[in-house]
Write a protein that holds these residues in place. Structure first.
Motif, mmCIF file in Angstrom:
data_model
loop_
_atom_site.group_PDB
_atom_site.id
_atom_site.type_symbol
_atom_site.label_atom_id
_atom_site.label_comp_id
_atom_site.label_asym_id
_atom_site.label_seq_id
_atom_site.Cartn_x
_atom_site.Cartn_y
_atom_site.Cartn_z
ATOM 1 N N ILE A 33 7.125 4.528 -6.583
ATOM 2 C CA ILE A 33 7.329 3.129 -6.178
ATOM 3 C C ILE A 33 5.961 2.452 -6.191
ATOM 4 N N ALA A 66 -0.865 2.706 -2.314
ATOM 5 C CA ALA A 66 -1.308 4.077 -2.605
ATOM 6 C C ALA A 66 -1.079 4.391 -4.091
ATOM 7 N N LYS A 114 0.287 17.535 -1.460
ATOM 8 C CA LYS A 114 1.731 17.435 -1.168
ATOM 9 C C LYS A 114 2.367 18.820 -1.094
ATOM 10 N N SER A 167 4.774 -1.030 1.723
ATOM 11 C CA SER A 167 4.683 0.356 2.197
ATOM 12 C C SER A 167 6.071 0.948 2.455
ATOM 13 N N ILE A 168 6.240 2.201 2.061
ATOM 14 C CA ILE A 168 7.501 2.886 2.359
ATOM 15 C C ILE A 168 7.694 2.943 3.880
ATOM 16 N N ASP A 172 -6.652 6.208 12.883
ATOM 17 C CA ASP A 172 -7.135 6.878 11.681
ATOM 18 C C ASP A 172 -6.772 8.339 11.876
ATOM 19 N N VAL A 173 -5.956 8.891 10.994
ATOM 20 C CA VAL A 173 -5.432 10.248 11.238
ATOM 21 C C VAL A 173 -6.481 11.345 11.053
ATOM 22 N N THR A 209 3.305 0.853 -4.782
ATOM 23 C CA THR A 209 2.730 0.500 -3.477
ATOM 24 C C THR A 209 1.210 0.522 -3.620
ATOM 25 N N GLN A 248 -4.727 1.771 10.027
ATOM 26 C CA GLN A 248 -5.992 2.448 9.884
ATOM 27 C C GLN A 248 -7.111 1.431 9.727
ATOM 28 N N GLY A 250 1.375 4.787 8.827
ATOM 29 C CA GLY A 250 1.284 4.620 7.374
ATOM 30 C C GLY A 250 1.754 3.275 6.848
ATOM 31 N N ARG A 261 -9.477 -3.475 8.817
ATOM 32 C CA ARG A 261 -9.078 -4.103 7.558
ATOM 33 C C ARG A 261 -7.573 -4.388 7.515
ATOM 34 N N LEU A 262 -6.785 -3.481 8.105
ATOM 35 C CA LEU A 262 -5.331 -3.612 7.987
ATOM 36 C C LEU A 262 -4.663 -4.138 9.254
ATOM 37 N N THR A 270 6.752 12.804 0.701
ATOM 38 C CA THR A 270 6.083 13.608 -0.297
ATOM 39 C C THR A 270 6.505 13.163 -1.700
HETATM 40 P P1 NAP Z 1 0.860 2.796 1.208
HETATM 41 O O1 NAP Z 1 1.590 1.568 1.572
HETATM 42 O O2 NAP Z 1 -0.508 2.627 0.620
HETATM 43 O O3 NAP Z 1 0.805 3.769 2.463
HETATM 44 C C1 NAP Z 1 -0.148 4.809 2.573
HETATM 45 C C2 NAP Z 1 -0.687 4.691 3.958
HETATM 46 O O4 NAP Z 1 -1.583 5.773 4.290
HETATM 47 C C3 NAP Z 1 -1.512 3.419 4.117
HETATM 48 O O5 NAP Z 1 -1.080 2.739 5.268
HETATM 49 C C4 NAP Z 1 -2.900 3.966 4.267
HETATM 50 O O6 NAP Z 1 -3.810 3.115 4.918
HETATM 51 C C5 NAP Z 1 -2.596 5.201 5.068
HETATM 52 N N1 NAP Z 1 -3.772 6.012 5.253
HETATM 53 C C6 NAP Z 1 -4.673 6.442 4.348
HETATM 54 N N2 NAP Z 1 -5.662 7.099 4.961
HETATM 55 C C7 NAP Z 1 -5.378 7.069 6.292
HETATM 56 C C8 NAP Z 1 -6.023 7.555 7.460
HETATM 57 N N3 NAP Z 1 -7.176 8.229 7.390
HETATM 58 N N4 NAP Z 1 -5.454 7.328 8.665
HETATM 59 C C9 NAP Z 1 -4.297 6.651 8.765
HETATM 60 N N5 NAP Z 1 -3.633 6.168 7.697
HETATM 61 C C10 NAP Z 1 -4.181 6.380 6.487
HETATM 62 O O7 NAP Z 1 1.677 3.639 0.132
HETATM 63 P P2 NAP Z 1 3.111 4.355 0.164
HETATM 64 O O8 NAP Z 1 3.423 4.591 -1.259
HETATM 65 O O9 NAP Z 1 4.053 3.627 1.022
HETATM 66 O O10 NAP Z 1 2.768 5.773 0.799
HETATM 67 C C11 NAP Z 1 3.406 6.299 1.935
HETATM 68 C C12 NAP Z 1 3.654 7.782 1.717
HETATM 69 O O11 NAP Z 1 4.649 7.938 0.716
HETATM 70 C C13 NAP Z 1 2.433 8.558 1.241
HETATM 71 O O12 NAP Z 1 2.433 9.846 1.835
HETATM 72 C C14 NAP Z 1 2.700 8.686 -0.247
HETATM 73 O O13 NAP Z 1 2.025 9.787 -0.817
HETATM 74 C C15 NAP Z 1 4.202 8.888 -0.205
HETATM 75 N N6 NAP Z 1 4.898 8.689 -1.480
HETATM 76 C C16 NAP Z 1 4.687 7.569 -2.207
HETATM 77 C C17 NAP Z 1 5.340 7.406 -3.424
HETATM 78 C C18 NAP Z 1 5.097 6.197 -4.279
HETATM 79 O O14 NAP Z 1 5.377 6.254 -5.472
HETATM 80 N N7 NAP Z 1 4.615 5.098 -3.734
HETATM 81 C C19 NAP Z 1 6.230 8.388 -3.872
HETATM 82 C C20 NAP Z 1 6.441 9.512 -3.090
HETATM 83 C C21 NAP Z 1 5.765 9.657 -1.891
HETATM 84 P P3 NAP Z 1 -4.997 2.483 3.970
HETATM 85 O O15 NAP Z 1 -4.347 1.534 3.057
HETATM 86 O O16 NAP Z 1 -5.935 1.899 4.957
HETATM 87 O O17 NAP Z 1 -5.645 3.633 3.220
#
Ligand code: NAP
Length: 257
Positions: A193, A197, A164, A19-20, A64-65, A195, A40, A13, A43-44, A146
Motif C-alpha cells: 500500500i 514507509a 519482518k 498510515s495503516i 519513540d520505540v 504509505t 514519534q 505507528g 515532527r509528527l 508484516t
Molecule cells: P507509515 O504510515 O509510514 O507507518 C510507519 C510508522 O512507523 C510511522 O508512523 C513511523 O514514524 C513509525 N516509526 C518509525 N520509526 C519509529 C520509532 N523509532 N518509534 C516509533 N515509531 C516509529 O507506513 P505503513 O505502511 O502504514 O506502515 C505500518 C506498518 O505496516 C509497518 O510495520 C509496515 O512495515 C507494515 N506494512 C506496510 C505495508 C505497505 O505496503 N505499506 C505492507 C505490509 C506491511 P516516522 O514516520 O516518524 O518514521
C-alpha cells in the motif's frame, strides 16, 4: 453496540492519514474503543493530533520505540488513566534509506541493527509492558503488521524482509509466552500500500503493479481492508486465534508465477 465497546487500545505507528495504523484507529474507534495514539518525535506530533481530533476518546502521547524511557512513560500513563489495556496495535517499522536501495549484501552492521530494533524488537518491548495491564482485564490482543518480504525476496525490501521474519517469529514466541494469561498475539501480512514507509522502498510502484497483474483478485488492498481484518483479530470474533500471520493481500501469496 460495537465489538470494542469499553475496550482500551494503544496504537503505535500513525504517521499520517495514509498510515495503516490510522485506518485501524478509525475502525477501532467506530467499534467503540477508547484509544491512545503515539507519535514519534515532534515532527509528527501535529499530524497525529489533527487526526486524533477527528475521533472521540483519544489520548495522544509521544513514543519513540527505540527509547525504553518513552515506552515506560506511555504505559505508566495508560495505567494512570485507564488502569488496564485491552489491545495493542504495533505499526512501527524503519530501515535506513540506503539499505532499501543498495543490494542486500551491502547492509551495514548499523543498518541491520536499526531495522531489527525498530521493526522487530519494539514489539517485544511493548508486549512486555502491555502484558500486566492486559492481565488485569482478564486478557488482551496484540497485533503487528508484516509483509510477505519476510519469506520471499522482493526488490529492495532487503533488510526489512529480514526484520519482518524476526517480527513474525517474535509473534509466535510472544503468543506462547502470553497465551496462558489470555493474551493473543497475531500479525497481519498486508499487501503493498502506498504509505510513507512504502515510499522509502525503491521500485515500490513496480511491486504494486505485480500485485494488480497477478493476485487472484487482480488488485491491491486498501488500508480500510487491513483495518477490517484487524478488528476481527483485536475483538471477540478472533478470540481463538493466536500465533497467526493473516495474509490480507488479495491472495497474492498463493501464486507460484
Ligand atoms: P507509515 O504510515 O509510514 O507507518 C510507519 C510508522 O512507523 C510511522 O508512523 C513511523 O514514524 C513509525 N516509526 C518509525 N520509526 C519509529 C520509532 N523509532 N518509534 C516509533 N515509531 C516509529 O507506513 P505503513 O505502511 O502504514 O506502515 C505500518 C506498518 O505496516 C509497518 O510495520 C509496515 O512495515 C507494515 N506494512 C506496510 C505495508 C505497505 O505496503 N505499506 C505492507 C505490509 C506491511 P516516522 O514516520 O516518524 O518514521
Amino acid at each position: 453496540m460495537g465489538s470494542l465497546d469499553s475496550k482500551v487500545g494503544l496504537i503505535v505507528g500513525v504517521a499520517n492519514k495514509r498510515s495503516i495504523a490510522w485506518a485501524i484507529a478509525q475502525a477501532a474507534a467506530a467499534e467503540g474503543a477508547s484509544l491512545v495514539l503515539t507519535y514519534q518525535g515532534e515532527r509528527l506530533e501535529e499530524n497525529v493530533r489533527e487526526l486524533a481530533a477527528q475521533l472521540s476518546n483519544v489520548t495522544v502521547l509521544p513514543c519513540d520505540v527505540t527509547d525504553d524511557a518513552q515506552i515506560d512513560a506511555v504505559f505508566a500513563e495508560i495505567d494512570r488513566r485507564f488502569g488496564g489495556l485491552d489491545f495493542l496495535v504495533h505499526g512501527a517499522a524503519f530501515a535506513l534509506r540506503e539499505d532499501l536501495a543498495a543490494p542486500f549484501v551491502e547492509t551495514s552492521r548499523e543498518g541491520f541493527r536499526v531495522a531489527l530494533d525498530v521493526s522487530a524488537y519494539s514489539l517485544v518491548a511493548l508486549a512486555r509492558r502491555a502484558a500486566p495491564l492486559m492481565e488485569r482485564r482478564g486478557g488482551g490482543s496484540i497485533l503487528t503488521l508484516t509483509y510477505l518480504g519476510s519469506e520471499r525476496v522482493f526488490p529492495n525490501y532487503n533488510v526489512m524482509g529480514v526484520a519482518k521474519a524476526a517480527l513474525e517469529s517474535s509473534v509466535r514466541y510472544l503468543a506462547s509466552d502470553l497465551g496462558p494469561k489470555g493474551i493473543r498475539v497475531n500479525a497481519i501480512s498486508a499487501g503493498p500500500i502506498k504509505t510513507l514507509a512504502a515510499a522509502g522502498i525503491s521500485g515500490f510502484s513496480q511491486i504494486l503493479q505485480t500485485y494488480r497483474d497477478r493476485a487472484p483478485l487482480r488488485r491491491t488492498v486498501e488500508t480500510a481492508e487491513v483495518a477490517d481484518a484487524a478488528i476481527f483479530l483485536l475483538g471477540p470474533a478472533g478470540r481463538a486465534v493466536t500465533a497467526e500471520v493473516l495474509l490480507v493481500d488479495a491472495g497474492y501469496h498463493a501464486m507460484g508465477t
